[in-house]
Scaffold this motif. Sequence first.
Motif, PDB file in Angstrom:
ATOM      1  N   GLN A 170      -2.558   5.824  -5.007  1.00  0.00           N
ATOM      2  CA  GLN A 170      -1.879   6.383  -4.504  1.00  0.00           C
ATOM      3  C   GLN A 170      -2.711   6.910  -3.210  1.00  0.00           C
ATOM      4  O   GLN A 170      -3.374   7.914  -3.813  1.00  0.00           O
ATOM      5  N   PRO A 171      -3.278   6.468  -2.042  1.00  0.00           N
ATOM      6  CA  PRO A 171      -4.200   7.203  -1.118  1.00  0.00           C
ATOM      7  C   PRO A 171      -3.511   8.551   0.071  1.00  0.00           C
ATOM      8  O   PRO A 171      -2.494   8.885  -0.455  1.00  0.00           O
ATOM      9  N   GLU A 172      -4.775   9.283  -0.091  1.00  0.00           N
ATOM     10  CA  GLU A 172      -4.185  10.349   0.610  1.00  0.00           C
ATOM     11  C   GLU A 172      -3.882   9.924   2.062  1.00  0.00           C
ATOM     12  O   GLU A 172      -2.686  10.683   2.671  1.00  0.00           O
ATOM     13  N   ALA A 173      -4.195   9.284   2.609  1.00  0.00           N
ATOM     14  CA  ALA A 173      -3.707   8.583   3.800  1.00  0.00           C
ATOM     15  C   ALA A 173      -3.753   7.433   4.349  1.00  0.00           C
ATOM     16  O   ALA A 173      -4.963   7.109   3.567  1.00  0.00           O
ATOM     17  N   GLY A 174      -3.347   6.646   5.125  1.00  0.00           N
ATOM     18  CA  GLY A 174      -3.505   5.212   5.146  1.00  0.00           C
ATOM     19  C   GLY A 174      -2.931   4.327   4.383  1.00  0.00           C
ATOM     20  O   GLY A 174      -2.047   4.794   3.251  1.00  0.00           O
ATOM     21  N   GLU A 175      -2.943   3.045   4.100  1.00  0.00           N
ATOM     22  CA  GLU A 175      -2.487   1.617   3.471  1.00  0.00           C
ATOM     23  C   GLU A 175      -3.701   0.561   3.128  1.00  0.00           C
ATOM     24  O   GLU A 175      -4.450   0.559   3.803  1.00  0.00           O
ATOM     25  N   VAL A 176      -2.878   0.242   2.314  1.00  0.00           N
ATOM     26  CA  VAL A 176      -3.598  -1.164   2.318  1.00  0.00           C
ATOM     27  C   VAL A 176      -2.900  -1.839   2.233  1.00  0.00           C
ATOM     28  O   VAL A 176      -1.363  -2.114   1.753  1.00  0.00           O
ATOM     29  N   ARG A 177      -3.384  -2.976   3.282  1.00  0.00           N
ATOM     30  CA  ARG A 177      -2.156  -4.577   3.188  1.00  0.00           C
ATOM     31  C   ARG A 177      -2.554  -5.775   2.421  1.00  0.00           C
ATOM     32  O   ARG A 177      -3.679  -5.849   2.268  1.00  0.00           O
ATOM     33  N   TRP A 178      -0.915  -6.280   1.860  1.00  0.00           N
ATOM     34  CA  TRP A 178      -1.583  -8.014   1.582  1.00  0.00           C
ATOM     35  C   TRP A 178      -0.653  -8.820   2.270  1.00  0.00           C
ATOM     36  O   TRP A 178       0.772  -7.775   2.707  1.00  0.00           O
ATOM     37  N   ASN A 179      -1.435  -9.374   3.230  1.00  0.00           N
ATOM     38  CA  ASN A 179      -0.538 -10.421   3.987  1.00  0.00           C
ATOM     39  C   ASN A 179      -0.193  -9.687   5.518  1.00  0.00           C
ATOM     40  O   ASN A 179       1.554  -9.590   5.596  1.00  0.00           O
ATOM     41  N   GLY A 180      -0.146  -8.838   6.166  1.00  0.00           N
ATOM     42  CA  GLY A 180       0.105  -7.385   6.772  1.00  0.00           C
ATOM     43  C   GLY A 180       1.190  -6.687   6.452  1.00  0.00           C
ATOM     44  O   GLY A 180       1.831  -5.938   6.926  1.00  0.00           O
ATOM     45  N   GLU A 181       1.476  -6.796   5.033  1.00  0.00           N
ATOM     46  CA  GLU A 181       2.386  -5.262   4.331  1.00  0.00           C
ATOM     47  C   GLU A 181       2.079  -5.020   3.475  1.00  0.00           C
ATOM     48  O   GLU A 181       1.653  -5.594   3.388  1.00  0.00           O
ATOM     49  N   SER A 182       2.476  -3.623   3.118  1.00  0.00           N
ATOM     50  CA  SER A 182       2.108  -2.391   2.615  1.00  0.00           C
ATOM     51  C   SER A 182       2.215  -3.136   0.798  1.00  0.00           C
ATOM     52  O   SER A 182       2.862  -3.840   1.125  1.00  0.00           O
ATOM     53  N   ILE A 183       1.597  -3.177   0.272  1.00  0.00           N
ATOM     54  CA  ILE A 183       1.375  -3.653  -0.974  1.00  0.00           C
ATOM     55  C   ILE A 183       2.303  -2.494  -1.674  1.00  0.00           C
ATOM     56  O   ILE A 183       2.915  -2.594  -3.263  1.00  0.00           O
ATOM     57  N   ASP A 184       2.806  -1.219  -1.614  1.00  0.00           N
ATOM     58  CA  ASP A 184       4.073  -0.637  -1.916  1.00  0.00           C
ATOM     59  C   ASP A 184       5.250  -1.601  -1.596  1.00  0.00           C
ATOM     60  O   ASP A 184       6.487  -1.147  -2.140  1.00  0.00           O
ATOM     61  N   ARG A 185       5.493  -1.707   0.011  1.00  0.00           N
ATOM     62  CA  ARG A 185       6.644  -2.588  -0.364  1.00  0.00           C
ATOM     63  C   ARG A 185       6.705  -4.258  -1.090  1.00  0.00           C
ATOM     64  O   ARG A 185       7.125  -4.518  -1.647  1.00  0.00           O
ATOM     65  N   VAL A 186       5.846  -4.152  -0.441  1.00  0.00           N
ATOM     66  CA  VAL A 186       5.339  -5.853  -1.688  1.00  0.00           C
ATOM     67  C   VAL A 186       4.599  -6.015  -3.150  1.00  0.00           C
ATOM     68  O   VAL A 186       4.430  -7.089  -3.292  1.00  0.00           O
ATOM     69  N   ARG A 187       5.227  -4.551  -4.087  1.00  0.00           N
ATOM     70  CA  ARG A 187       4.230  -4.827  -5.469  1.00  0.00           C
ATOM     71  C   ARG A 187       4.455  -5.778  -6.238  1.00  0.00           C
ATOM     72  O   ARG A 187       3.029  -6.429  -6.629  1.00  0.00           O
ATOM     73  N   GLU A 188       5.898  -6.350  -6.234  1.00  0.00           N
ATOM     74  CA  GLU A 188       5.498  -7.828  -7.126  1.00  0.00           C
ATOM     75  C   GLU A 188       4.786  -8.935  -7.067  1.00  0.00           C
ATOM     76  O   GLU A 188       4.351  -9.696  -7.984  1.00  0.00           O
ATOM     77  N   THR A 189       5.001  -9.015  -5.582  1.00  0.00           N
ATOM     78  CA  THR A 189       4.249 -10.124  -5.028  1.00  0.00           C
ATOM     79  C   THR A 189       2.739 -10.150  -5.264  1.00  0.00           C
ATOM     80  O   THR A 189       1.673 -10.994  -5.837  1.00  0.00           O
ATOM     81  N   TYR A 190       2.232  -9.117  -5.172  1.00  0.00           N
ATOM     82  CA  TYR A 190       0.571  -8.232  -4.377  1.00  0.00           C
ATOM     83  C   TYR A 190       0.401  -8.170  -6.485  1.00  0.00           C
ATOM     84  O   TYR A 190      -0.548  -9.341  -6.220  1.00  0.00           O
ATOM     85  N   GLN A 191       0.779  -8.289  -7.106  1.00  0.00           N
ATOM     86  CA  GLN A 191       0.851  -7.684  -8.628  1.00  0.00           C
ATOM     87  C   GLN A 191       0.429  -8.837  -8.984  1.00  0.00           C
ATOM     88  O   GLN A 191      -0.533  -8.865 -10.337  1.00  0.00           O
ATOM     89  N   GLN A 192       1.534 -10.378  -9.024  1.00  0.00           N
ATOM     90  CA  GLN A 192       1.516 -10.921  -9.271  1.00  0.00           C
ATOM     91  C   GLN A 192       0.576 -11.589  -9.178  1.00  0.00           C
ATOM     92  O   GLN A 192      -0.501 -13.391  -9.608  1.00  0.00           O
ATOM     93  N   SER A 193      -0.325 -11.805  -7.691  1.00  0.00           N
ATOM     94  CA  SER A 193      -1.234 -12.988  -6.424  1.00  0.00           C
ATOM     95  C   SER A 193      -2.834 -11.272  -7.200  1.00  0.00           C
ATOM     96  O   SER A 193      -4.004 -12.510  -7.061  1.00  0.00           O
ATOM     97  N   MET A 194      -2.861 -10.572  -7.988  1.00  0.00           N
ATOM     98  CA  MET A 194      -3.832  -9.273  -8.265  1.00  0.00           C
ATOM     99  C   MET A 194      -4.310  -9.102  -9.540  1.00  0.00           C
ATOM    100  O   MET A 194      -3.671  -9.317 -10.308  1.00  0.00           O
ATOM    101  N   VAL A 195      -5.251  -9.493 -10.097  1.00  0.00           N
ATOM    102  CA  VAL A 195      -5.727  -8.736 -11.554  1.00  0.00           C
ATOM    103  C   VAL A 195      -7.455  -8.041 -11.576  1.00  0.00           C
ATOM    104  O   VAL A 195      -7.691  -8.349 -10.045  1.00  0.00           O
ATOM    105  N   TYR A 196      -7.367  -6.650 -12.184  1.00  0.00           N
ATOM    106  CA  TYR A 196      -7.809  -5.883 -11.806  1.00  0.00           C
ATOM    107  C   TYR A 196      -8.486  -5.065 -13.264  1.00  0.00           C
ATOM    108  O   TYR A 196      -8.292  -5.684 -14.452  1.00  0.00           O
TER     109      TYR A 196
END
Lengths: 222, 239
Positions: B70-96
């Motif tokens: 988690q960042p100290e401040a700021g946020e990461v967005r996937w299609n304009g939505e915070s990745i915390d809110r769209v975690r499931e969709t985001y992790q479906q589309s992402m590999v690390y």
Amino acid sequence: MWRFLLTVIRRDLLLAARRKGDWLTSQFFFVMVVSMFPLGIGADPEQLRRVAGGVLWVAALLASLLSLQRLYADDHRDGSLEQMLLSPQPALILALGKAIAHWLIFGLPLLVIAPLLGLQFALPPDAIGTLVIALAIGTPVLSLLGGVGAALTLGLRGGGTLLTLLILPLYVPALIFGAGAVDGVLAGLGAEAQLSLLGAFMGLCLLLAPWVTGAALRVSVD
Amino acid sequence: MRFPVILHEHLFSNPWLMQLSAHDLTCQRGDRLLFSGLQMDLQAGQLLLVQGGNGRGKTSFLRLLSGLSQPEAGEVRWNGESIDRVRETYQQSMVYLAHANGVKDDLTPVENVQIYAGLRGQKRVPAEIEPVLVRMGLAACLDLPARVLSFGQRRRVALAGLLVSGALLWILDEPLTGLDVRGVAEVETLLREHVQAGGMVVMTTHQPLRLQGVDTVMLQIGPVMQVDGSVSAPANEAA
């Protein structure tokens, strides 16, 4: 979600099948500790019968601690824990799957060995039956609560000792009700009350432990 | 800062409309401030090359993007939505792909990839996995336990997992570590194919990459250490 849960369980079972030595250690530990008591306190059947429930339960708790140290540690080391946490499913499903797999590998064999060890303590058949039922209800508690401890101590040096200090007190209700059920049958009082309390405790752990474990895992990979 | 256009739900299936962005990201490790106010914007069909010296926070940045930290401040967005809110969709589309490969030593490459897919909720049969492993140059070790594979070969198993997942966004931390010359060339081809098909890549590397024809965005974390001539895109906002 089901595919994820089943994959987690199948994966751990497959890994356990490839490394039999790892999990057989805790089963042998259980047998050894229990077998030491008749040698240590003498072969008086009356005395053995009195301590049987407690001894078997304490040995099961200690054996579970032995196997729990590696529950998440190996996955943490090779990076697969991170990959599992990055799955679209919530971490609590992962924790639940790991606990189920741990129980299948650790708890289930214990249920098979316990009656034989009960004979060693001159337990009558009905007490052995109660012992197996109590272990069947109680060992999932060990896997679930143990997961919490394993996740909290992940990546710490000397995590094994800390795990012991952290988890043993939490095991106390399982120990009291589990050993109490066997004593109840021996005293002719019946074991229903103890077994129901043990079942309630297991239900509580089933609800809370995966959730806490999931949160602890997220923190420990951060 | 360009704000994302609000899109309708049904348009999200089009990979060309996907967007990953970071807004005022601040990352702190212990007492050390690694970076602050970091802005980033990545569109489909683009590759983001994160640059910076050792210990400047490249890996920390990728972990923030992946949602592991988690960042100290700021946020990461996937299609304009915070990745915390769209975690499931985001992790479906992402590999690390992290430093550690996440490859289990006791399983074969096929089993490793199969389980990797299963954890993402995908069912893959060995017949689907083997061609990918063969493409990654692992034809000779399909049924050997990963323990006997070399570091580079295990890296290839992990890369095969990415390919099989079919994810849109690849976050790669030093994907070329341990790979030989042919492996590096293969990864360059994969990156080119993926980006040109509308995929997105965020990666770090200290090796020169030949990425002609790939829409590359550079992101510098920390001070510039050297000029890399092999990629000719202008540097993005500095941290």
